[in-house]
Design an enzyme around this catalytic site. Sequence first.
Site, PDB file in Angstrom:
ATOM      1  CG  ASP A 221      31.167 -57.288  35.392  1.00 50.44           C
ATOM      2  OD1 ASP A 221      30.405 -57.822  34.555  1.00 50.44           O
ATOM      3  OD2 ASP A 221      31.841 -57.956  36.198  1.00 50.44           O
TER       4      ASP A 221
ATOM      5  CB  CYS B 250      38.833 -62.755  32.486  1.00 51.50           C
ATOM      6  SG  CYS B 250      39.473 -62.230  34.097  1.00 51.50           S
TER       7      CYS B 250
END
Length: 209
Positions: A127, A7
């Site tokens: 997360d 990412c």
Amino acid sequence: MTKIKICGLRRQEDIDIVNQLRPDYIGFVFAPSRRQITPAQAITLRHGLHPAIQSVGVFVDMPIQELLNIAQSGAIDVIQLHGHETEADILAIKAHCTLPVIKAVRVQSAAQILQCDRLPCDYLLLDTFTQGQMGGSGTAFDWSMIPAISKPYFLAGGLSPDNAGDVFRFCRPYAVDVSSGVETGGVKDYEKIKNFIEKVKEGDSHEQR
């Protein structure tokens, strides 16, 4: 095999790296951060991306129509909602767009994950919870708290080449997601990405034997 997402790509050099190393997904960040890029930049970078790699757009509480404009521009293949988006927001996006939707969960408990498993998204992304921060904390949460859920999920938060192989002793994610853990001086590092991918594949293969 577990999928891999790198990412926070923002330079042509980042695209060149992933085209060589071939993760399954890359992420373009459209939310305010040091990795933020514009929709125009994303389209340019996407044009240079190997077609086997899917691009994920990372959004944090962006107005739905603005998000849909980016989704329909061809810049991304997958939508990642990383803010306070609700079930109604996900349904509104799905009513006007066929791209898969990932909903991020800032993990605080197993019960919270089970509740989010009922959302109308295609994937979850688990997360680390950090007060006042939506993501990118660089720290891992307790993977052993992840319950059995029906949705495939991306595992994020504090992953790096050093711990990527350890993931599979605790959980079986659909994909692992890394950003700062494969950077040096704030930019993507070829060797770290290469090592991360190798460690994930080694750990995955070992646990499947």
